[in-house]
Design a protein around this motif. Structure first.
Motif: not given
Length: 168
Positions: A57-69
């Protein structure tokens, strides 16, 4: 009565001795963090080409981006702390540091382009386009970074070896 050897503090590297390997590993951490930061900022946030994990989902995508960052910034901060320590000890080898930064950047980029994009399928560089030019550019640049970094690291090792034989 003599104090046991186990209670003595660990030996510290002498001040002013070049610490090539530590300089290089500091650079690798900084390089990995820089590559992650550029990937996250340019491709995820500015261009909106992909997320770190695009298979949910877009929510999981954003969380994964935050963790990556966060991962990228932790790598940079740890690398910079190591550089500060090297500078304080007067052990920083600049060529090894720069070589490590380039090698770390390239290694991260090559890992991202091959393992994450192709083998694991976490995301692609871009969607709904011919990926060949993007993949080639991404991976060729990675190999160039690794190559230039390796040349600098090799030069740093040679420079230290010749300096140590001259002082003997």
């Amino acid at each position: 009565m003599a104090t046991p050897a186990a209670s003595q503090p660990p030996a510290q590297p002498s001040r002013g001795r070049p610490l090539r390997a530590r300089s290089a590993w500091s650079g690798v951490l900084i390089g990995v963090g820089i590559a992650a930061f550029v990937d996250e900022t340019v491709f995820h946030q500015l261009l909106h080409w992909h997320h770190f994990y695009d298979r949910s989902t877009p929510g999981v995508a954003l969380v994964s981006d935050g963790l990556f960052h966060a991962f990228g910034w932790f790598a940079v901060v740890i690398g910079l702390v190591l550089v500060a320590d090297l500078r304080q000890r007067a052990g920083l080898v600049r060529r090894a540091l720069v070589g490590g930064i380039l090698a770390g950047t390239g290694t991260f980029q090559l890992y991202d382009g091959t393992v994450q994009h192709k083998l694991m399928g976490l995301h692609q560089i871009r969607y709904h386009v011919d990926l060949v030019p993007y993949d080639l550019t991404w991976n060729v640049l990675a190999v160039v970074f690794i190559g230039v970094g390796a040349v600098l690291l090799r030069g740093a090792a040679r420079g230290l070896n010749s300096a140590s034989t001259q002082s003997s």
